[in-house]
Design a protein around this motif. Structure first.
Motif, PDB file in Angstrom:
ATOM      1  N   PHE A 170       9.364   9.094  -7.468  1.00  0.00           N
ATOM      2  CA  PHE A 170      10.237   8.711  -6.322  1.00  0.00           C
ATOM      3  C   PHE A 170       9.283   7.677  -5.665  1.00  0.00           C
ATOM      4  CE2 PHE A 170      12.558   8.857  -2.332  1.00  0.00           C
ATOM      5  CZ  PHE A 170      13.622   9.060  -2.794  1.00  0.00           C
ATOM      6  N   ALA A 171      10.153   6.463  -5.801  1.00  0.00           N
ATOM      7  CA  ALA A 171       9.272   5.294  -5.005  1.00  0.00           C
ATOM      8  C   ALA A 171      10.044   4.438  -3.918  1.00  0.00           C
ATOM      9  CB  ALA A 171       9.057   4.418  -6.173  1.00  0.00           C
ATOM     10  N   PHE A 172       9.414   3.909  -3.174  1.00  0.00           N
ATOM     11  CA  PHE A 172       9.875   3.123  -2.223  1.00  0.00           C
ATOM     12  C   PHE A 172       9.199   2.005  -1.705  1.00  0.00           C
ATOM     13  CE2 PHE A 172       8.050   6.676  -0.331  1.00  0.00           C
ATOM     14  CZ  PHE A 172       7.241   6.170   0.922  1.00  0.00           C
ATOM     15  N   LEU A 173       9.590   1.171  -1.164  1.00  0.00           N
ATOM     16  CA  LEU A 173       8.731  -0.306  -0.680  1.00  0.00           C
ATOM     17  C   LEU A 173       8.710  -0.134   0.942  1.00  0.00           C
ATOM     18  CD1 LEU A 173      10.439  -3.169  -2.632  1.00  0.00           C
ATOM     19  CD2 LEU A 173       8.081  -2.007  -3.013  1.00  0.00           C
ATOM     20  N   THR A 174       7.708  -0.262   1.278  1.00  0.00           N
ATOM     21  CA  THR A 174       7.450  -0.346   2.704  1.00  0.00           C
ATOM     22  C   THR A 174       6.825  -1.612   3.250  1.00  0.00           C
ATOM     23  OG1 THR A 174       7.018   2.066   2.735  1.00  0.00           O
ATOM     24  CG2 THR A 174       6.715   1.052   4.567  1.00  0.00           C
ATOM     25  N   LYS A 175       7.312  -2.097   4.244  1.00  0.00           N
ATOM     26  CA  LYS A 175       6.442  -3.380   4.751  1.00  0.00           C
ATOM     27  C   LYS A 175       5.666  -2.804   5.766  1.00  0.00           C
ATOM     28  CE  LYS A 175       7.980  -8.017   5.863  1.00  0.00           C
ATOM     29  NZ  LYS A 175       9.299  -8.986   5.831  1.00  0.00           N
ATOM     30  N   SER A 176       4.437  -3.094   5.260  1.00  0.00           N
ATOM     31  CA  SER A 176       3.328  -2.515   6.180  1.00  0.00           C
ATOM     32  C   SER A 176       1.903  -3.198   5.787  1.00  0.00           C
ATOM     33  CB  SER A 176       3.267  -0.892   6.017  1.00  0.00           C
ATOM     34  OG  SER A 176       1.787  -0.529   6.752  1.00  0.00           O
ATOM     35  N   GLU A 177       1.003  -3.212   6.789  1.00  0.00           N
ATOM     36  CA  GLU A 177      -0.001  -3.945   6.496  1.00  0.00           C
ATOM     37  C   GLU A 177      -1.202  -2.686   5.950  1.00  0.00           C
ATOM     38  OE1 GLU A 177      -1.273  -5.414  10.257  1.00  0.00           O
ATOM     39  OE2 GLU A 177       0.191  -6.950  10.494  1.00  0.00           O
ATOM     40  N   ILE A 178      -0.514  -1.331   6.105  1.00  0.00           N
ATOM     41  CA  ILE A 178      -1.489  -0.319   5.538  1.00  0.00           C
ATOM     42  C   ILE A 178      -0.965   0.020   4.097  1.00  0.00           C
ATOM     43  CG2 ILE A 178      -2.068   1.926   6.055  1.00  0.00           C
ATOM     44  CD1 ILE A 178      -1.338   1.383   8.890  1.00  0.00           C
ATOM     45  N   ASP A 179      -1.984  -0.256   3.373  1.00  0.00           N
ATOM     46  CA  ASP A 179      -1.697   0.389   1.972  1.00  0.00           C
ATOM     47  C   ASP A 179      -1.277   1.900   1.735  1.00  0.00           C
ATOM     48  OD1 ASP A 179      -2.076  -2.141   1.119  1.00  0.00           O
ATOM     49  OD2 ASP A 179      -3.979  -2.050   0.498  1.00  0.00           O
ATOM     50  N   ASN A 180      -2.095   2.632   2.558  1.00  0.00           N
ATOM     51  CA  ASN A 180      -2.002   4.134   2.037  1.00  0.00           C
ATOM     52  C   ASN A 180      -1.194   4.474   3.131  1.00  0.00           C
ATOM     53  OD1 ASN A 180      -2.138   6.496   1.419  1.00  0.00           O
ATOM     54  ND2 ASN A 180      -4.456   6.971   1.587  1.00  0.00           N
ATOM     55  N   LEU A 181       0.110   4.818   3.010  1.00  0.00           N
ATOM     56  CA  LEU A 181       0.938   4.961   4.139  1.00  0.00           C
ATOM     57  C   LEU A 181       0.710   6.434   4.392  1.00  0.00           C
ATOM     58  CD1 LEU A 181       3.882   3.136   2.819  1.00  0.00           C
ATOM     59  CD2 LEU A 181       2.304   2.293   4.390  1.00  0.00           C
ATOM     60  N   GLU A 182       0.959   6.811   5.682  1.00  0.00           N
ATOM     61  CA  GLU A 182       0.582   8.142   6.193  1.00  0.00           C
ATOM     62  C   GLU A 182       2.254   8.834   5.995  1.00  0.00           C
ATOM     63  OE1 GLU A 182      -1.179  10.899   7.034  1.00  0.00           O
ATOM     64  OE2 GLU A 182      -2.214   9.277   7.951  1.00  0.00           O
ATOM     65  N   ASP A 183       2.044  10.045   5.294  1.00  0.00           N
ATOM     66  CA  ASP A 183       3.399  10.490   5.135  1.00  0.00           C
ATOM     67  C   ASP A 183       3.219  12.057   5.283  1.00  0.00           C
ATOM     68  OD1 ASP A 183       1.483  11.796   3.094  1.00  0.00           O
ATOM     69  OD2 ASP A 183       2.664  10.784   1.265  1.00  0.00           O
ATOM     70  N   GLY A 184       2.217  12.554   6.050  1.00  0.00           N
ATOM     71  CA  GLY A 184       1.779  13.662   6.311  1.00  0.00           C
ATOM     72  C   GLY A 184       0.915  14.819   5.409  1.00  0.00           C
ATOM     73  N   TYR A 185       0.739  14.184   4.407  1.00  0.00           N
ATOM     74  CA  TYR A 185       0.052  14.931   3.207  1.00  0.00           C
ATOM     75  C   TYR A 185      -1.195  14.263   3.172  1.00  0.00           C
ATOM     76  CZ  TYR A 185       4.172  17.240   1.698  1.00  0.00           C
ATOM     77  OH  TYR A 185       5.394  18.163   1.828  1.00  0.00           O
ATOM     78  N   ARG A 186      -2.436  15.079   2.498  1.00  0.00           N
ATOM     79  CA  ARG A 186      -3.424  14.400   2.210  1.00  0.00           C
ATOM     80  C   ARG A 186      -3.883  14.153   0.877  1.00  0.00           C
ATOM     81  NH1 ARG A 186      -8.192  17.950   4.621  1.00  0.00           N
ATOM     82  NH2 ARG A 186      -9.171  15.887   4.429  1.00  0.00           N
ATOM     83  N   TRP A 187      -4.241  13.059   0.771  1.00  0.00           N
ATOM     84  CA  TRP A 187      -4.374  12.507  -0.700  1.00  0.00           C
ATOM     85  C   TRP A 187      -5.927  12.177  -0.957  1.00  0.00           C
ATOM     86  CZ3 TRP A 187      -0.177  12.617  -3.429  1.00  0.00           C
ATOM     87  CH2 TRP A 187       1.009  12.680  -2.372  1.00  0.00           C
ATOM     88  N   ARG A 188      -6.447  12.266  -2.086  1.00  0.00           N
ATOM     89  CA  ARG A 188      -7.493  11.868  -2.675  1.00  0.00           C
ATOM     90  C   ARG A 188      -7.353  10.716  -3.461  1.00  0.00           C
ATOM     91  NH1 ARG A 188     -11.357  16.175  -4.756  1.00  0.00           N
ATOM     92  NH2 ARG A 188     -11.334  16.923  -2.390  1.00  0.00           N
ATOM     93  N   LYS A 189      -8.291   9.673  -3.373  1.00  0.00           N
ATOM     94  CA  LYS A 189      -7.932   8.569  -4.296  1.00  0.00           C
ATOM     95  C   LYS A 189      -8.853   8.907  -5.558  1.00  0.00           C
ATOM     96  CE  LYS A 189      -8.564   3.661  -4.320  1.00  0.00           C
ATOM     97  NZ  LYS A 189      -8.960   2.386  -3.602  1.00  0.00           N
ATOM     98  N   TYR A 190      -8.328   8.709  -6.623  1.00  0.00           N
ATOM     99  CA  TYR A 190      -8.892   9.278  -7.722  1.00  0.00           C
ATOM    100  C   TYR A 190      -9.055   7.898  -8.909  1.00  0.00           C
ATOM    101  CZ  TYR A 190      -4.432   9.562 -10.271  1.00  0.00           C
ATOM    102  OH  TYR A 190      -3.156   9.534 -10.727  1.00  0.00           O
ATOM    103  N   GLY A 191      -8.313   6.865  -8.565  1.00  0.00           N
ATOM    104  CA  GLY A 191      -8.620   5.630  -9.456  1.00  0.00           C
ATOM    105  C   GLY A 191      -8.165   4.388  -8.785  1.00  0.00           C
ATOM    106  N   GLN A 192      -8.303   3.701  -9.283  1.00  0.00           N
ATOM    107  CA  GLN A 192      -7.835   2.227  -9.036  1.00  0.00           C
ATOM    108  C   GLN A 192      -7.750   1.154 -10.007  1.00  0.00           C
ATOM    109  OE1 GLN A 192      -8.922   0.664  -4.743  1.00  0.00           O
ATOM    110  NE2 GLN A 192      -9.483  -1.339  -6.181  1.00  0.00           N
ATOM    111  N   LYS A 193      -6.739   0.379 -10.199  1.00  0.00           N
ATOM    112  CA  LYS A 193      -6.743  -0.581 -11.240  1.00  0.00           C
ATOM    113  C   LYS A 193      -6.250  -1.584 -10.891  1.00  0.00           C
ATOM    114  CE  LYS A 193      -6.884   0.116 -15.344  1.00  0.00           C
ATOM    115  NZ  LYS A 193      -7.921  -0.072 -16.326  1.00  0.00           N
ATOM    116  N   ALA A 194      -6.769  -2.829 -11.637  1.00  0.00           N
ATOM    117  CA  ALA A 194      -6.496  -4.139 -11.119  1.00  0.00           C
ATOM    118  C   ALA A 194      -5.075  -4.318 -11.881  1.00  0.00           C
ATOM    119  CB  ALA A 194      -7.132  -5.160 -11.779  1.00  0.00           C
TER     120      ALA A 194
END
Length: 325
Positions: A170-194
């Motif tokens: 499920f995807a959506f676009l958000t206009k925001s300056e923040i990359d990791n949007l707060e959605d109430g859940y906690r997330w752990r970053k496990y990777g990053q790709k160009a």
DNA sequence: CGATTTTGACCAGCGC
DNA sequence: GCGCTGGTCAAAATCG
């Protein structure tokens, strides 16, 4: 052959429209006959979704209109309602660059059984899905680091990959300056790709809840850096941490706080639950939202479409289809 | 000190 | 078969 194929950003009308019409509702993919894609432009989280003046295509609201079931299903898929009793069939998909065709295949089931693939294993049980998650894999996989056993490493990795399956996204676009949007859940970053042809990397996050396999990917549109593309994959099998604390008043807009049951609220609530806290932080509030769904005859009028634009190649929200009578 | 992020390496799928 | 790309792993680094 087709460079375009490899570069969604260059040919994808979705991005094209976003770029040129960032302040208005965007309609895209006019050439997809069997599927529709909706993109919303929400001026403010508290505003209703009826701001779509010219939806040549089905809007999200339309999609859900008159069918609470649809909405509930969607909610479940996102687990916004924190009820995880339902098991949503994972996406069957062996191939990455799947088009609408394969999506349809996956859709047709939402039902317990899957058409042709091994999904049945994981689709039949939430628990099993966990094993697909990196966390579980980690647990299972013996730490060979000390031994430096490269072969063992490879083997184990391979096994895991075999079991990996796609889940509804499920995807959506958000206009925001923040990359990791707060959605109430906690997330752990496990990777990053160009990201190819983009200066902005794509980040991969996993829900930190122990048994939760939900992942999300976040990337920024290089054409419009103010747009953050967030893709959720999977279904939370636990309560939203924020919700547990009460109402998540710190991150949810008033409109949402006013409703106590997402199942009885409008889809907007669903969206706002996923909205970034940025709205409270003074960011741009325009939000683009689009959901993807497979083609399904039963839902001709309620289809949402998943364009194959990079992140959303094989999005199959089977949940949309599920509740069709 | 546990949790999280960073980052290079690895693997699978796909196009050619 | 090869190369490219997306996705993931996991050790090391960083954070709180």
């Amino acid at each position: 052959m087709s460079n375009e194929k490899e570069d969604p950003y260059n040919y994808d009308p979705f991005y094209y429209n976003i770029q040129h019409r960032t302040n208005r509702p965007v309609s895209v993919f006019p050439f997809f006959n069997d599927n529709n894609l909706s993109v919303y432009n929400q001026q403010a989280p508290t505003q209703s979704l009826q701001g779509f003046d010219d939806p040549p295509y089905m809007s999200f609201t339309d999609c859900l209109h008159g069918s609470v079931d649809h909405y509930n299903t969607l909610s479940r898929a996102l687990n916004v309602s924190c009820s995880s009793s339902e098991v949503i069939s994972p996406i069957e998909d062996g191939s990455k660059k799947t088009g609408a065709g394969e999506l349809s295949a996956a859709t047709n089931e939402n039902l317990p059984s899957t058409p042709n693939s091994s999904i049945s294993n994981s689709s039949s049980n939430d628990g099993a899905t966990e094993e697909d998650s990196g966390k579980i894999k980690k647990d299972k996989q013996p730490k060979e680091s000390e031994d430096g056993d490269g072969d063992a490493k490879k083997v184990s990795k391979t096994k895991k990959k075999e079991k990996r399956q796609k889940e509804p996204r499920f995807a959506f676009l958000t206009k925001s300056e923040i990359d990791n949007l707060e959605d109430g859940y906690r997330w752990r970053k496990y990777g990053q790709k160009a990201v190819k042809n983009s200066p902005y990397p794509r980040s991969y996050y996993r829900c930190t809840s122990q048994k939760c396999t939900v992942k999300k990917r976040v990337e920024r549109s290089f054409q419009d850096p103010s747009l953050v593309i967030t893709t959720y994959e999977g279904q939370h099998n636990h309560h939203c941490p924020a919700t547990l604390r009460g109402n998540a008043t710190g991150m949810l807009p008033p409109s949402l706080l006013a409703s106590t049951s997402i199942g009885q609220s409008f889809p907007q609530d669903l969206l706002t639950r996923l909205l970034p806290a940025s709205n409270q932080q003074g960011d741009q509030t325009s939000m683009f939202y689009h959901s993807l769904a497979p083609q399904n005859q039963q839902l001709q009028q309620h289809q949402l479409y998943s364009p194959d634009y990079g992140l959303l190649q094989d999005l199959v929200p089977s949940f949309i289809h599920k509740q069709q009578p």
